[in-house]
Design an enzyme around this catalytic site. Structure first.
Site, PDB file in Angstrom:
ATOM      1  N   TRP B 110       0.882  -1.457   0.096  1.00  0.00           N
ATOM      2  CA  TRP B 110      -0.002  -0.031   0.089  1.00  0.00           C
ATOM      3  C   TRP B 110       0.847   1.160  -0.134  1.00  0.00           C
ATOM      4  O   TRP B 110       1.988   1.423   0.300  1.00  0.00           O
ATOM      5  CB  TRP B 110      -1.124  -0.127   0.949  1.00  0.00           C
ATOM      6  CG  TRP B 110      -1.971  -1.058   0.771  1.00  0.00           C
ATOM      7  CD1 TRP B 110      -1.888  -2.430   1.225  1.00  0.00           C
ATOM      8  CD2 TRP B 110      -3.107  -0.972  -0.448  1.00  0.00           C
ATOM      9  NE1 TRP B 110      -2.986  -3.007   0.547  1.00  0.00           N
ATOM     10  CE2 TRP B 110      -3.507  -2.338  -0.515  1.00  0.00           C
ATOM     11  CE3 TRP B 110      -3.146  -0.038  -1.283  1.00  0.00           C
ATOM     12  CZ2 TRP B 110      -4.564  -2.590  -1.466  1.00  0.00           C
ATOM     13  CZ3 TRP B 110      -4.241  -0.247  -2.136  1.00  0.00           C
ATOM     14  CH2 TRP B 110      -4.840  -1.394  -2.152  1.00  0.00           C
ATOM     15  N   ASP B 129       7.024  -4.552   1.864  1.00  0.00           N
ATOM     16  CA  ASP B 129       7.456  -5.110   2.959  1.00  0.00           C
ATOM     17  C   ASP B 129       8.475  -6.185   2.623  1.00  0.00           C
ATOM     18  O   ASP B 129       8.831  -6.623   1.211  1.00  0.00           O
ATOM     19  CB  ASP B 129       6.398  -6.170   3.706  1.00  0.00           C
ATOM     20  CG  ASP B 129       5.514  -5.443   4.321  1.00  0.00           C
ATOM     21  OD1 ASP B 129       5.774  -4.335   4.746  1.00  0.00           O
ATOM     22  OD2 ASP B 129       4.434  -6.068   4.789  1.00  0.00           O
TER      23      ASP B 129
END
Lengths: 393, 185, 393, 185
Positions: B110, B129
């Site tokens: 995101w 991530d």
């Protein structure tokens, strides 16, 4: 077993060879008794009402999460034991069977290798695994733990597991027969709120909620989608509600309280909702804050963890007071100042309930929920990261 | 990886169901120009209580050396972290925009819109991530401006975005500049 | 891949839709550049001489141990990455190939289920696993990590893995061909000190040492057992020596230094040993203390971590000074006071070596090994429990 | 479990090789009447620096209630812990002589001889490990009086004694009275 024999041989050798010499003026003529080996503690099948399940999320080793059994009334030894809840897992406590359930994800080499998603069935007395149900597809939702990612339905005979790939679905698991019944696709909808006898409600990204009824085989029988009822932009509801009977009370980031009756097949809002109200000392204002921010008493009062530094983005910062609300009167009836910054709250189901507050510094404090008096602290002796608290029903 | 197409479809369906009937791009534009979109990983209550910027460990600053990109990348109050949630890769063997050796960068994530305090531009930051290695354990940072409940995944930072990677085990989070947003309305 | 496509679509959409508006009086006419995705750092195949491998034993989650690659000369970002070293594991750093090796133990459900012992082969540049060699029998020794539980022999082509069931043996692993060659039974003997070209020496509970020679298939070719040379009761040697060339220097709990020449097939003591000597301020006396208490410089000096509160049982308590000894002169040549209580020490192989001290509070400090000057601290930013330090050769 | 027989054999062989030619029982007697035999699990350098008794966590005392068994069982300086190394089961859901629910007690372990400060007797303490659950993480305690290098396993407390159990994963350590030792020589 050989090991027992060896140990006994050793013990016998010691006992025969090493006899205590009498001491002069010994005020204790008898030595302390020998103690049995092996000796492993066992818990009661029904946990006392002062106990809770504390989910230790263990951020510094997420692969090693834990569902800790805690006696909130035992500050000297609150930790009773734990079951493993690996890697962004969830824990469920059954009231109809002496079992706990964890929804977990393992990798064959800790952080890599083959992935296995399972529901593990734990014996509440021994805290040993009794079995596991493999979840197919490697799709179990991994997030900071929301209780409503893993819920019972069908009178605790089934469990519902949230999936996120990021496609959204729910896997229906038959706990009694230890098998997966199937998946329900839920595009655009998240979290599970059991409704009726055999079904659940979920909130959707368009502001609606959908209530689903399952058939005896766990397949979708019917569903009803509401008009938009959730203003996600301006009055978003925290994901985890507090239950009063079958009414789920949600609180919004800005302090609105809303009740939803989940007793029937279709969830229905109860009344019009109301506000927690304001108070002096807010900077800029009091808002709910923390992770598990709302709890209920058996008497039907609601407890909300409040942050005086409420603003956009403060909703996970924790709170310094708990406000008590009577939803029947739509009125705040008490404010309880806390010993530290709380992050999650829950009430025991004791005759005189206690308010249990997990703090941002891992300390867990216990209050009289009726008077608001601080009773004792469990210290940081329970969990590295006490993320959720679940009262024993 | 096929799941990602399904996710696109899901997202489209979710948007189609929504009352505002926004398109995917409109949705992106809307969120980008509204409050910061918050992504990626776990809240730390151990640190959530502190003001944004309290990373919890004393350490020497790591800066860009470029006056146009100011601030200490080991601290939660660094401007790019306006919507991050997790261990800062800068403290984990990676950097502000790179994963540590041994990890895999998540292909989806995101994005947030963070304002650079020096050039005053709003940058689009992608919080990818790093996956496949256990919890970094350093520089946990959680900022929740614009965060919304899991019912809106694209605005919720509690999900583990190690999706589409070989392993879903989470190590740390980056904050990568992927573009410049228009002026905020 | 689909994922890449999706990401590019998103990026393209953003780039086309969202063009920056020019700002008035913008002192920075050009925005910061877009940055590539994905982006994963890679290390050099040969690590610089300032780097070390720090074994993070991670007591609070032993299943999640780590072999951390650390630049001891980079206090702002000392942690370069890590490889997994699960559950009482060991880590080895090769000098002849760009590989690291970990000897590990996994369970299929984190702390329970099926056990798998492996040697994992890691690429030093990517820190990704390149393969693994399964170790049969579930017998790999589990203990607080001693480097000498896992050692090379045969020019780094083989590794030797200690087993403890509590029966003792060593498994010979062919790293090049990624297979187990076999086991050598070692009743009553522990730890591995490579000797000669293809063999090792081990110390035994009766005070002797045994030097073993392996044949080309990894089987025992011959062995020689010494007379008792180790007074385990009164002058026990710390398990991990410091190497000067092929001479292994051991220090005893009471501060005797003893050298063993491991260059031949049979280990031989070098000279008669000598004492570290005493000093003022001991209470009751100065003794070595810590985990990895002795280190060497390329120049052949020995560094020993010293505890002023030396007594029976103090040998793991850590130390407040490092004493420098010249074994050629059998004399102490310097005392280095530390910034805190150290537990493990190691010297880099830089042209001017640095002394690296892991402290009991997880902080790692760096000193000039020649002058003893404190240079900088890496803080506690490397490991939860920095147990051993291994210099890059 | 067959490994345990092998271990007995190994021990016997080791003893046969030794210059003192002691028998198994003589070995036990010798160690019991000499310095305390130290068993069981990992040194914690995080705590090793403190004086024995520094368990590192403030917590209310847990006592026996029996004046003949004095001391706080949550603290490293409790008399039975004279030779323990690991997390104290008293802090982990177990007790001084019982494993926490969910674990398995190791069938073999090492024993120490600890003097009860009240009745002055030297008790034989068995430090059985509790196994099959991850690190307890509370009340780490390490006392090394009489500890010897791994070359003498029976006197070394660095080994993980979760042997002969279903899982070798270590949770915590107990301190069980198994007898009374003769007067120390």
């Amino acid at each position: 077993m050989r090991s027992t024999r060896l140990r006994l041989v050793l013990a016998a050798g010691l006992a025969s060879a090493l006899v205590a010499q009498p001491l002069c003026a010994q005020p204790y003529p008898t030595p302390l008794a020998e103690e049995p080996i092996p000796n492993v503690l066992v818990l009661p099948e029904r946990y006392p009402a002062s106990w809770m399940i504390v989910h230790d999320f263990n951020f510094n080793a997420l692969v090693d999460g834990r569902g800790v059994v805690v006696d909130t009334n035992a500050p000297t030894a609150p930790l009773k034991g734990w079951v493993q809840v690996a890697q962004f897992g969830n824990i469920l406590h059954a009231s109809t069977r002496p079992e706990l359930y964890s929804a977990e994800t393992y990798f064959s080499r800790l952080a890599r290798g083959e992935r296995t998603d399972v529901v593990t069935i734990w014996d509440k007395a021994t805290l040993k695994p009794k079995g596991e149900i493999l979840l197919p597809g490697g799709k179990r939702q991994q997030s900071v733990t929301y209780k409503n990612s893993f819920q019972f339905t069908n009178g605790e005979r089934w469990a519902l597991v949230s999936n996120f790939t990021p496609g959204q679905s729910v896997t229906v698991v038959d706990l009694e027969n230890r098998k997966v019944l199937g998946d329900i696709e839920l595009p655009g909808c998240a979290l599970i709120y059991p409704t009726g006898e055999r079904g659940f409600t979920t909130f959707c990204a368009d502001g609606t909620m959908t209530s689903l009824v399952l058939d005896a085989e766990g397949k979708l029988a019917s569903s009803v989608t509401s008009t938009p009822i959730h203003d996600i932009d301006n009055q978003p509801m925290f994901g985890m509600p507090a239950l009063v009977g079958r009414t789920a009370w949600f609180v919004t980031y800005r302090g609105q309280l809303r009740g939803f009756d989940l007793s029937g097949q279709v969830a229905k809002e109860v009344g019009s909702g109301f506000t927690l109200g304001g108070a002096d000392g807010g900077n800029p204002e009091w808002r709910p804050g923390g992770w598990q921010v709302i709890a209920s008493s058996a008497a039907g009062h609601l407890y909300v963890l409040m942050n005086p530094a409420g603003r956009e983005g403060s909703h996970k910062d924790g709170g310094t007071e708990v406000w008590v609300v009577d939803p029947a009167k739509k009125a705040r009836i008490a404010r309880i100042p806390l010993q530290g910054v709380g992050s999650s709250i829950e009430l025991t189901r004791e005759a005189r309930p206690r308010l249990v507050v997990a703090r941002v510094d891992s300390v867990i404090d216990v209050y009289d929920a009726v008077s608001g008096t601080f009773l004792h602290s469990l210290g940081n002796r329970v969990a590295f990261n006490p993320q959720t608290l679940t009262a024993v029903e | 990886m096929a799941q990602l197409d399904k996710w696109t479809e899901t997202l489209a369906r979710g948007i189609a169901r929504s009352s505002s009937r926004r398109s995917l791009l409109a949705w992106l534009g809307g969120t980008l120009t509204g409050a910061a979109v918050l992504p990626v990983l776990p809240v730390s209550r151990a640190h959530a209580a502190g003001a944004p910027g309290a990373a919890g460990e004393a350490r020497p600053p790591i800066t860009s050396g470029d006056p146009q990109d100011p601030g200490d990348r080991t601290q939660c109050d660094y401007w790019r972290y306006c919507a991050i949630d997790g261990f800062l890769c800068t403290c984990c063997g990676g950097s502000v925009n790179a994963c540590p050796p041994g990890t895999e960068m998540s292909p989806i994530t995101w994005i947030g819109t963070c304002t650079n305090p020096v050039d005053k531009r709003a940058y689009i930051i992608s919080y990818n991530d790093c996956c496949g290695v256990s919890s970094c354990g350093h520089c946990l940072c959680n900022r929740n401006e614009g965060d919304r409940p899991p019912v809106r995944p694209q605005s919720n930072n509690d999900y583990n975005w190690c999706l589409g990677t070989e392993s879903s085990v989470y190590n740390c989070s980056t904050a990568v500049i992927v573009g410049v947003a228009p002026d905020r309305r």
